[in-house]
Design a protein around this motif. Structure first.
Motif, PDB file in Angstrom:
ATOM      1  N   GLU A 322     -11.709 137.242 142.816  1.00  0.00           N
ATOM      2  CA  GLU A 322     -10.756 136.478 143.640  1.00  0.00           C
ATOM      3  C   GLU A 322     -10.589 135.062 143.080  1.00  0.00           C
ATOM      4  O   GLU A 322      -9.494 134.512 143.065  1.00  0.00           O
ATOM      5  CB  GLU A 322     -11.252 136.426 145.091  1.00  0.00           C
ATOM      6  CG  GLU A 322     -10.211 135.890 146.036  1.00  0.00           C
ATOM      7  CD  GLU A 322     -10.635 135.951 147.499  1.00  0.00           C
ATOM      8  OE1 GLU A 322     -10.180 135.083 148.257  1.00  0.00           O
ATOM      9  OE2 GLU A 322     -11.409 136.857 147.876  1.00  0.00           O
ATOM     10  N   GLY A 323     -11.698 134.492 142.614  1.00  0.00           N
ATOM     11  CA  GLY A 323     -11.634 133.153 142.021  1.00  0.00           C
ATOM     12  C   GLY A 323     -10.751 133.119 140.784  1.00  0.00           C
ATOM     13  O   GLY A 323      -9.911 132.228 140.633  1.00  0.00           O
ATOM     14  N   ILE A 324     -10.919 134.101 139.901  1.00  0.00           N
ATOM     15  CA  ILE A 324     -10.119 134.161 138.664  1.00  0.00           C
ATOM     16  C   ILE A 324      -8.635 134.307 139.002  1.00  0.00           C
ATOM     17  O   ILE A 324      -7.776 133.613 138.450  1.00  0.00           O
ATOM     18  CB  ILE A 324     -10.596 135.329 137.763  1.00  0.00           C
ATOM     19  CG1 ILE A 324     -11.988 135.043 137.204  1.00  0.00           C
ATOM     20  CG2 ILE A 324      -9.618 135.570 136.625  1.00  0.00           C
ATOM     21  CD1 ILE A 324     -12.681 136.250 136.593  1.00  0.00           C
ATOM     22  N   LEU A 325      -8.326 135.226 139.931  1.00  0.00           N
ATOM     23  CA  LEU A 325      -6.926 135.461 140.296  1.00  0.00           C
ATOM     24  C   LEU A 325      -6.297 134.199 140.888  1.00  0.00           C
ATOM     25  O   LEU A 325      -5.152 133.860 140.578  1.00  0.00           O
ATOM     26  CB  LEU A 325      -6.830 136.614 141.301  1.00  0.00           C
ATOM     27  CG  LEU A 325      -7.194 138.004 140.760  1.00  0.00           C
ATOM     28  CD1 LEU A 325      -7.304 139.013 141.890  1.00  0.00           C
ATOM     29  CD2 LEU A 325      -6.174 138.479 139.728  1.00  0.00           C
ATOM     30  N   THR A 326      -7.053 133.490 141.731  1.00  0.00           N
ATOM     31  CA  THR A 326      -6.522 132.268 142.348  1.00  0.00           C
ATOM     32  C   THR A 326      -6.306 131.186 141.296  1.00  0.00           C
ATOM     33  O   THR A 326      -5.282 130.507 141.290  1.00  0.00           O
ATOM     34  CB  THR A 326      -7.482 131.763 143.447  1.00  0.00           C
ATOM     35  OG1 THR A 326      -7.724 132.832 144.362  1.00  0.00           O
ATOM     36  CG2 THR A 326      -6.905 130.579 144.190  1.00  0.00           C
ATOM     37  N   GLU A 327      -7.271 131.020 140.394  1.00  0.00           N
ATOM     38  CA  GLU A 327      -7.151 130.003 139.343  1.00  0.00           C
ATOM     39  C   GLU A 327      -5.901 130.207 138.503  1.00  0.00           C
ATOM     40  O   GLU A 327      -5.262 129.247 138.087  1.00  0.00           O
ATOM     41  CB  GLU A 327      -8.381 130.051 138.421  1.00  0.00           C
ATOM     42  CG  GLU A 327      -9.565 129.281 138.946  1.00  0.00           C
ATOM     43  CD  GLU A 327     -10.760 129.374 138.005  1.00  0.00           C
ATOM     44  OE1 GLU A 327     -10.575 129.113 136.802  1.00  0.00           O
ATOM     45  OE2 GLU A 327     -11.858 129.706 138.466  1.00  0.00           O
ATOM     46  N   SER A 333      -2.047 138.831 147.605  1.00  0.00           N
ATOM     47  CA  SER A 333      -1.975 139.023 149.055  1.00  0.00           C
ATOM     48  C   SER A 333      -1.281 140.349 149.373  1.00  0.00           C
ATOM     49  O   SER A 333      -0.615 140.944 148.517  1.00  0.00           O
ATOM     50  CB  SER A 333      -1.197 137.873 149.691  1.00  0.00           C
ATOM     51  OG  SER A 333       0.115 137.834 149.160  1.00  0.00           O
ATOM     52  N   ASP A 334      -1.439 140.805 150.611  1.00  0.00           N
ATOM     53  CA  ASP A 334      -0.729 142.013 151.046  1.00  0.00           C
ATOM     54  C   ASP A 334       0.767 141.729 151.090  1.00  0.00           C
ATOM     55  O   ASP A 334       1.186 140.597 151.340  1.00  0.00           O
ATOM     56  CB  ASP A 334      -1.213 142.426 152.447  1.00  0.00           C
ATOM     57  CG  ASP A 334      -2.653 142.903 152.435  1.00  0.00           C
ATOM     58  OD1 ASP A 334      -3.115 143.356 151.360  1.00  0.00           O
ATOM     59  OD2 ASP A 334      -3.327 142.797 153.482  1.00  0.00           O
ATOM     60  N   PHE A 335       1.561 142.764 150.855  1.00  0.00           N
ATOM     61  CA  PHE A 335       3.016 142.598 150.949  1.00  0.00           C
ATOM     62  C   PHE A 335       3.393 142.344 152.412  1.00  0.00           C
ATOM     63  O   PHE A 335       2.846 142.970 153.321  1.00  0.00           O
ATOM     64  CB  PHE A 335       3.725 143.833 150.405  1.00  0.00           C
ATOM     65  CG  PHE A 335       3.645 143.941 148.902  1.00  0.00           C
ATOM     66  CD1 PHE A 335       4.598 143.334 148.102  1.00  0.00           C
ATOM     67  CD2 PHE A 335       2.605 144.625 148.287  1.00  0.00           C
ATOM     68  CE1 PHE A 335       4.524 143.407 146.715  1.00  0.00           C
ATOM     69  CE2 PHE A 335       2.519 144.709 146.907  1.00  0.00           C
ATOM     70  CZ  PHE A 335       3.484 144.100 146.120  1.00  0.00           C
ATOM     71  N   SER A 336       4.332 141.443 152.608  1.00  0.00           N
ATOM     72  CA  SER A 336       4.728 141.077 153.970  1.00  0.00           C
ATOM     73  C   SER A 336       5.469 142.236 154.641  1.00  0.00           C
ATOM     74  O   SER A 336       6.082 143.062 153.957  1.00  0.00           O
ATOM     75  CB  SER A 336       5.644 139.853 153.929  1.00  0.00           C
ATOM     76  OG  SER A 336       6.886 140.208 153.344  1.00  0.00           O
ATOM     77  N   PRO A 337       5.430 142.297 155.986  1.00  0.00           N
ATOM     78  CA  PRO A 337       6.189 143.339 156.692  1.00  0.00           C
ATOM     79  C   PRO A 337       7.671 143.319 156.319  1.00  0.00           C
ATOM     80  O   PRO A 337       8.312 144.363 156.187  1.00  0.00           O
ATOM     81  CB  PRO A 337       5.985 142.971 158.170  1.00  0.00           C
ATOM     82  CG  PRO A 337       4.707 142.197 158.206  1.00  0.00           C
ATOM     83  CD  PRO A 337       4.641 141.459 156.903  1.00  0.00           C
ATOM     84  N   LYS A 338       8.197 142.095 156.085  1.00  0.00           N
ATOM     85  CA  LYS A 338       9.612 141.958 155.720  1.00  0.00           C
ATOM     86  C   LYS A 338       9.913 142.666 154.392  1.00  0.00           C
ATOM     87  O   LYS A 338      10.943 143.325 154.232  1.00  0.00           O
ATOM     88  CB  LYS A 338       9.957 140.472 155.607  1.00  0.00           C
ATOM     89  CG  LYS A 338      11.396 140.156 155.951  1.00  0.00           C
ATOM     90  CD  LYS A 338      11.610 138.654 156.057  1.00  0.00           C
ATOM     91  CE  LYS A 338      13.073 138.363 156.369  1.00  0.00           C
ATOM     92  NZ  LYS A 338      13.341 136.933 156.399  1.00  0.00           N
ATOM     93  N   ALA A 339       8.991 142.533 153.414  1.00  0.00           N
ATOM     94  CA  ALA A 339       9.168 143.189 152.110  1.00  0.00           C
ATOM     95  C   ALA A 339       9.038 144.701 152.259  1.00  0.00           C
ATOM     96  O   ALA A 339       9.807 145.474 151.662  1.00  0.00           O
ATOM     97  CB  ALA A 339       8.144 142.660 151.118  1.00  0.00           C
ATOM     98  N   ARG A 418       6.027 137.821 141.339  1.00  0.00           N
ATOM     99  CA  ARG A 418       4.819 138.409 140.717  1.00  0.00           C
ATOM    100  C   ARG A 418       5.078 138.730 139.245  1.00  0.00           C
ATOM    101  O   ARG A 418       4.180 138.616 138.420  1.00  0.00           O
ATOM    102  CB  ARG A 418       4.403 139.680 141.466  1.00  0.00           C
ATOM    103  CG  ARG A 418       3.906 139.379 142.879  1.00  0.00           C
ATOM    104  CD  ARG A 418       3.236 140.578 143.521  1.00  0.00           C
ATOM    105  NE  ARG A 418       2.750 140.232 144.850  1.00  0.00           N
ATOM    106  CZ  ARG A 418       1.738 140.810 145.455  1.00  0.00           C
ATOM    107  NH1 ARG A 418       1.099 141.809 144.869  1.00  0.00           N
ATOM    108  NH2 ARG A 418       1.359 140.435 146.659  1.00  0.00           N
ATOM    109  N   ALA A 419       6.287 139.196 138.960  1.00  0.00           N
ATOM    110  CA  ALA A 419       6.760 139.425 137.576  1.00  0.00           C
ATOM    111  C   ALA A 419       6.112 140.598 136.846  1.00  0.00           C
ATOM    112  O   ALA A 419       6.701 141.190 135.964  1.00  0.00           O
ATOM    113  CB  ALA A 419       6.610 138.155 136.733  1.00  0.00           C
ATOM    114  N   PRO A 433       4.870 147.398 146.153  1.00  0.00           N
ATOM    115  CA  PRO A 433       3.935 148.047 147.086  1.00  0.00           C
ATOM    116  C   PRO A 433       3.516 149.446 146.634  1.00  0.00           C
ATOM    117  O   PRO A 433       4.259 150.136 145.920  1.00  0.00           O
ATOM    118  CB  PRO A 433       4.746 148.129 148.387  1.00  0.00           C
ATOM    119  CG  PRO A 433       5.811 147.101 148.256  1.00  0.00           C
ATOM    120  CD  PRO A 433       6.123 147.004 146.793  1.00  0.00           C
ATOM    121  N   LYS A 434       2.308 149.829 147.052  1.00  0.00           N
ATOM    122  CA  LYS A 434       1.762 151.152 146.704  1.00  0.00           C
ATOM    123  C   LYS A 434       2.702 152.280 147.091  1.00  0.00           C
ATOM    124  O   LYS A 434       2.858 153.254 146.366  1.00  0.00           O
ATOM    125  CB  LYS A 434       0.420 151.357 147.419  1.00  0.00           C
ATOM    126  CG  LYS A 434      -0.781 151.121 146.543  1.00  0.00           C
ATOM    127  CD  LYS A 434      -2.058 151.524 147.263  1.00  0.00           C
ATOM    128  CE  LYS A 434      -3.267 151.326 146.343  1.00  0.00           C
ATOM    129  NZ  LYS A 434      -4.507 151.684 147.021  1.00  0.00           N
TER     130      LYS A 434
END
Length: 568
Positions: A322-327, A333-339, A418-419, A433-434
C-alpha cells in the motif's frame, strides 16, 4: 486533514540544530551560505524565479528544462538530461536541487565553468576529481569537515566527509563525529595519496575545469524553478519525537523519516499522530505511516507534511505494498458506485439482437484463447483457417471494451486517470472493474462475446494478401494455456485426449484446434525470420517469477519465467 497550515506554520519551524537531512552544502553551495545574513533568518534554499523570467530565460537559451532524476544510491547526486542528447547535466547536492523531488520537471541554470564536474576520460563518470561526497543517505547527514590535503598531492581538493549524524545525537554531535570519522579520514587520506601517485596516466592533471577540454567535463547546474510537480509528494516512513525536549516544536511536531531517502524528512503535527505516540513512542518504532508533503520553506532543512494514515508493521506485505502504491500515485481504491452504474446491471448479460445485427458474426468459427494458466481476463483470441487456395485466414480478436465504456462517462474518466492496470507480484490493480475485465469482456470459452477483429489473408510464409477490420461477435471454443499450446507445437503428430486439455466446444474438434495452433506457429516462424533479415533487434530480458505461500502471501522461492514458442 489536507489543511495542515492551520496547525503548523512552516515559517515558524526553522531548523533544529544539526538535525538529520541537513542540507549539507556542497562545493557549489558553500559560496552562497557564507554571506552575512545581517540579522535576518538565513535562507538555505534560493527563492524560485518568477514564471515570466523563466519563460524569457528558456527562450534566450539561458535556462534548461528537464525531468529531475535523483540517484537512489547517492542521494546527493541528481541529473537532468541534456537537451542536445550529450552527457547529463549534474545537480550537486540538496541546496542546488532546491526542494525539487525525483521525477519533477525542473528548470535549471548552468553554474560557471569553474564549478563543472571533472571526470575521467574513459567516460565512465564514476570517479570525479572534484569534491567527493561519501555515500551516506541524505537523512543521516549533519555536518561536513574539510580534510587536510594529502601529502604528495598538492592540487587535490578538500574531501568532504558527511558523517552519520542522528537527530538524537544533536546535543553531543561534535564528540560523536570525531569518533566516527577517524577511520574514514584515514581511508580517504590513503585513497587521495594513491591517486596522487597514479594521476599522470589517469586523465586530467589539473583541477581547474576552465583549462580542460569539454570531454573531461560534466556541466553542473542548480534548480531555479519547478515547472511540474510530477512526484506524488507522498512517502512511506516512520515517525519519532524531536530530539530537543525543551523546544516549543517538541510540543507540536514529530519528525517523519521517509524510507526513500530521496524524499526529505518532514515535520508532522502531533495531532496527526496516534494519541499515545508521545507517551509510548517505542510502540511505533516499526510502524509504517504515509506522509504527504505540503510545503518546504526556503529557511528550513525539513519539509512540512501531514500523516495521511497508518499502514501497519514494516516488513509485512500488505502495508508495504500500500505504501509503494501511494508513493507512486497509483489509485487502488474501489470503483465508485457511479462508475459501476455505467455497466449492465442485470446479469448474466446477453448481447441484444440489435447489436448482433450490426456486427460480423464469427461465432461458428474455430476461435480460441492462449494465455497464462492463471489468467482471468482473456482479452484476445486467435483463429487460423486454411482456405481452398492453400492460403490462410488469420484472425486476431480483441475484447470490445469500447461498447461498455462510453466516452465522458464516470467509468471512462476513472479509467483514463488510471491509464493502465498495475501488475504486482501478488495482485493486480485493475484499470477497469472486475465485472468488466473478468466477466463482460473476458473472452471466456463457450460464451458469446463482443470483439473488434482484424482478419488477414496470408500466404503460408506470412505475406499479407488482403485484410479486414471491424466489429464482430465471437464464441471461443477453448481456453488454452501457453503450456497446452507448447505441447501441441512440440508434439505435432500427437493425438490429444479430452482429459489432456480444458473443455472444448462440441462444435469443434481437438484436431482442428491443434492444426490451427500449428499453422499459426509456422506463419509466426516465417514472420520472425523475415523480421530479423530486415534488421530487427532481439532483447531477451529475463523475467523473474515468484512462488508465494498461499496463506501468508510470503515468497517461498523464485524461478525464471520461460518464454517459449507458444508465447510468440
Amino acid at each position: 486533514m489536507n489543511n495542515s497550515d492551520s496547525r503548523i506554520n512552516p515559517r515558524q519551524l526553522g531548523t533544529p540544530r544539526g538535525g538529520p537531512y541537513a542540507a549539507v552544502p556542497t562545493s557549489g553551495d558553500r559560496k552562497n551560505l557564507n554571506k552575512p545574513t545581517r540579522g535576518r533568518k538565513k535562507s538555505i534554499f534560493e527563492a524560485y524565479m518568477l514564471k515570466e523570467d523563466v519563460s524569457a530565460g528558456l527562450k534566450r537559451g539561458e535556462l534548461i528544462q528537464g525531468p529531475l532524476r535523483i540517484n537512489p544510491k547517492k542521494y546527493h547526486e541528481a541529473f537532468i538530461p541534456s537537451p542536445d542528447g550529450t552527457r547529463d547535466i549534474f545537480i550537486d547536492g540538496v541546496v542546488a536541487r532546491n526542494r525539487a523531488l525525483n521525477g519533477d520537471i525542473v528548470i535549471v541554470k548552468l553554474l560557471p565553468k569553474e564549478q563543472w564536474k571533472v571526470i575521467k576520460p574513459d567516460g565512465s563518470d564514476k570517479e570525479t576529481e572534484a569534491t567527493h561526497e561519501s555515500d551516506v543517505p541524505e537523512d543521516m547527514l549533519g555536518t561536513c569537515i574539510p580534510q587536510e590535503t594529502a601529502k604528495g598531492d598538492a592540487e587535490s581538493p578538500d574531501v568532504i566527509i558527511e558523517a552519520q549524524f542522528d537527530d538524537n545525537d544533536a546535543e553531543h554531535g561534535q564528540d560523536l563525529l570525531k569518533d566516527t570519522l577517524t577511520d574514514d579520514i584515514k581511508k580517504l587520506s590513503l585513497d587521495t595519496g594513491e591517486k596522487g601517485e597514479t594521476k599522470q596516466d589517469d586523465g586530467p592533471t589539473t583541477n581547474d575545469p576552465r583549462l580542460l577540454p569539454d570531454k573531461f567535463l560534466q556541466r553542473t547546474a542548480k534548480v531555479v524553478y519547478i515547472l511540474e510537480k510530477k512526484h506524488s509528494r507522498a512517502a512511506t516512513g516512520f515517525i519519532k519525537l524531536l530530539a530537543d525536549k525543551n523546544s516549543e516544536l517538541f510540543k507540536r511536531c514529530a519528525m517523519f523519516s521517509p524510507v526513500d531517502h530521496r524524499v526529505p524528512r518532514a515535520y508532522v503535527s502531533l495531532t496527526d499522530c496516534p494519541p499515545d505516540f508521545v507517551t509510548r513512542p517505542e510502540d511505533y518504532s516499526n510502524m509504517l505511516f504515509i506522509c504527504r508533503i505540503v510545503d518546504w520553506k526556503e529557511d528550513s532543512n525539513f519539509a512540512t507534511g501531514y500523516l495521511a494514515k497508518s499502514l501497519g508493521q514494516a516488513g509485512e506485505i500488505e502495508p508495504e505494498t500500500e505504501g509503494i502504491l501511494t508513493e507512486y500515485g497509483v489509485d487502488f481504491s474501489d470503483f465508485s458506485p457511479k462508475a459501476l452504474e455505467c455497466l449492465p446491471q442485470s446479469l448474466p448479460w446477453v448481447i441484444s439482437p440489435g447489436e448482433l445485427a450490426k456486427r460480423r458474426d464469427l461465432r461458428k468459427e474455430c476461435i480460441f484463447t492462449i494465455d497464462p494458466s492463471t489468467a482471468k481476463d482473456l482479452d484476445d483470441a486467435l483463429s487460423c483457417k486454411q482456405l481452398p487456395d492453400g492460403n490462410f485466414e488469420v484472425g486476431v480478436h480483441i475484447a470490445d471494451v469500447s461498447y461498455f465504456v462510453l466516452e465522458e462517462t464516470a467509468l471512462d474518466k476513472v479509467a483514463s486517470e488510471r491509464a493502465t492496470s498495475v501488475y504486482l507480484v501478488q495482485k493486480v490493480i485493475p484499470m477497469l472493474p472486475k465485472l468488466l475485465c473478468e466477466e463482460l469482456c473476458s473472452l471466456n470459452p463457450m460464451q458469446d462475446r463482443l470483439t473488434f477483429s482484424v482478419m488477414w489473408k496470408v500466404t503460408p510464409e506470412g505475406k499479407i494478401l488482403d485484410e479486414w477490420f471491424g466489429r464482430t461477435v465471437i464464441c471461443s471454443c477453448v481456453k488454452l494455456s501457453y503450456d497446452h499450446a507448447q505441447s501441441m507445437i512440440e508434439s505435432p503428430g500427437k493425438v490429444f485426449s479430452p482429459e489432456e486439455l480444458p473443455p472444448v466446444s462440441p462444435q469443434h474438434s481437438i484436431a482442428e484446434i491443434q492444426q490451427a495452433v500449428l499453422n499459426l506457429h509456422r506463419i509466426a516462424q516465417h514472420l520472425r525470420k523475415q523480421r530479423f533479415i530486415d534488421g530487427a533487434l532481439r532483447l531477451d530480458q529475463l523475467k523473474l517469477s515468484f512462488t508465494l505461500d498461499q496463506e501468508s502471501g510470503m515468497p517461498q522461492g523464485c524461478y525464471i519465467y520461460q518464454y517459449r514458442d507458444s508465447n510468440k
